[in-house]
Design an enzyme around this catalytic site. Sequence first.
Site, PDB file in Angstrom:
ATOM      1  N   ASP A   8      51.486  69.918  31.426  1.00 45.60           N
ATOM      2  CA  ASP A   8      52.179  68.803  32.061  1.00 45.60           C
ATOM      3  C   ASP A   8      53.598  69.308  32.302  1.00 45.60           C
ATOM      4  OD1 ASP A   8      53.627  66.538  32.639  1.00 45.60           O
ATOM      5  OD2 ASP A   8      53.262  65.527  30.729  1.00 45.60           O
ATOM      6  N   ASP A 169      52.837  55.190  34.785  1.00 45.39           N
ATOM      7  CA  ASP A 169      53.461  56.370  34.173  1.00 45.39           C
ATOM      8  C   ASP A 169      54.971  56.356  34.396  1.00 45.39           C
ATOM      9  OD1 ASP A 169      54.380  58.873  33.480  1.00 45.39           O
ATOM     10  OD2 ASP A 169      52.858  59.991  34.582  1.00 45.39           O
TER      11      ASP A 169
END
Length: 584
Positions: A8, A169
């Site tokens: 990520d 998110d």
Amino acid sequence: MSKVIGIDLGTTNSCVSVMENGTPVIIPSSSGSHTTPSVVAFTKNGERLVGESARRQAVTNPDRTISSVKRYMGTDWSIRIDGKEYKPQTISAMILGQLKKDAEEFLGEEVTEAVITVPAYFNDVQRQATKDAGRIAGLQVKRIINEPTSAALSYGLDHGEPQKVMVYDLGGGTFDVSVIEIGDDVIEVLATAGNNHLGGDDFDARIRDWLVEQAKVKCHADVSRDAAAMKRIAEAAESAKKTLSSNESANISLPYLTQVRGEPVHLDVDLSRSRFESLVGDLIDKTAGPVQSALMDAGISPSELGRVLLVGGSTRIPAVQRKVRELTGKEPSRNINPDECVANGAAILGSTLQRDRFLPAEASKELLLLDVTPMTLSIETVGGVATCLIERNTTLPAKYSQIFTTAAPFQKTVEIHVLQGERPMAKDNKTIGKFKLKGIKAAPAGVPKIEVTFDIDTNGILKVSAKDLNSGKEQSITITADDRMSDEEIEQAIRDASSYAAYDQTRREAVTLLNESQMLLSKTDQAVKAAGKGLDKSLKKQIKASSNDLRRLTAKCRLEKVTDQELEEIRQAKSQLEELSARI
Ligand code: AMP
């Protein structure tokens, strides 16, 4: 068989995960933390810092520290440091390189393959830049996937009942919201929306401004121009924000923050949760627009959502969770660490891709991930109009062809101007590529048939081709936007990265060698003194000459410029003195 890691690559923090015994495991950074700040710095003596060490010195070395480089991916931004130009891909590669190194230390083996996640809003150029960064870091990027898709994988929703899910998110610098449809072995992104300039950093900035104001009101001090004080305020702001996620109030105590007329200033204030919520309320409200547009694009109402997943550190804030509840009417799922689930999902996909590589085609049960194009893709046609070939939110992979013709008589060449964006006129959209199709068979205007094809792969990378159906002439490109790195540039960056690794190694060796030499010199001096008059005169003379030699060589050695030849000379002088010293 080396493992595929899941990365990520975040705006504020990055995280790396790997599958171990069927479960994703977060790989700790060298400082033991589960995330690595996405910060790179170049110190004055030529050292390169990545992660926590770079973040810590950011305020005192702002011109040589790069944070949030993800915001510049796919643009022509660059930074010049010590006469060398760095592009976003190169800086991102340094972060990826650090994660790769941490993974190798954790696994005890070389790592060469990765799945990297990107925000759903990233365009083709940004995706390609991310892939290039991986390549520069020595990683073969098996797949680029959207962060929300990755989160859904980590929640294991691909094994449960078919449903539509919203992924909300909110990280340090970006906000993404996606509506995903999960079916049997298929995850389809129905719609995405977001704001890539909204996140926890903005909340910190509001607390920072409030603290500066408090210092003014309570202590009559203007701290805004005191870099050291602002660094402490920035750290205190983020820490107070985190405290307020679990406590109703946070005490911020900053003794000796600055000086006013020679007197020390101590700042000690309490920030209540409700005060914090009023400081950031409008920012949290800004997440409503993208939530509604994602639902609208997906063509569903909130009541049709099976689950709402929270991703990103900033979703730990109770006011954010309240907002999500208010917008969706659902209790969000929070059973997975929001900072880690994106990397974990990428690791799960990585291991699936790796496993399936060894299975016969018919047995392969690769999880099918259907992402969507985040923006409309079009070409410029007569009058500067943007004519759409692939609409926003089309499921990937996608291929679409359309026949165009010429505007002028006997036109031999057409320019294909590829655009990305939602605006009707070409000039208002982003140019992501341009090329010419030459050799069109001479004919009156409107007669030639030119077939233009857009082909987007599962990574969201676009190939455009144009074919004159009469002459059979064909031309194609895979994005040639100016802001994409050329292959030569990537090769150069790879060479730079590996030469930097060699340079690092040389410097590490130099540090060890210099330390050992210093120790040897002082031990020899002591031994000569202890032996006193009993020491053979000629040996004493030789030792003196050899010590001087070593002293001279080590004194002139400069770490930032040290060469292999210099090191060899020091090594030889050291081993000569070692031999002599052993004879005392
Ligand atoms: P991410 O990009 O997902 O790593 O999120 C990083 C952001 O989450 C930063 O702005 C952090 O300050 C923020 N964050 C992390 N933990 C918390 C917490 N407990 N409460 C509020 N914000 C947090």
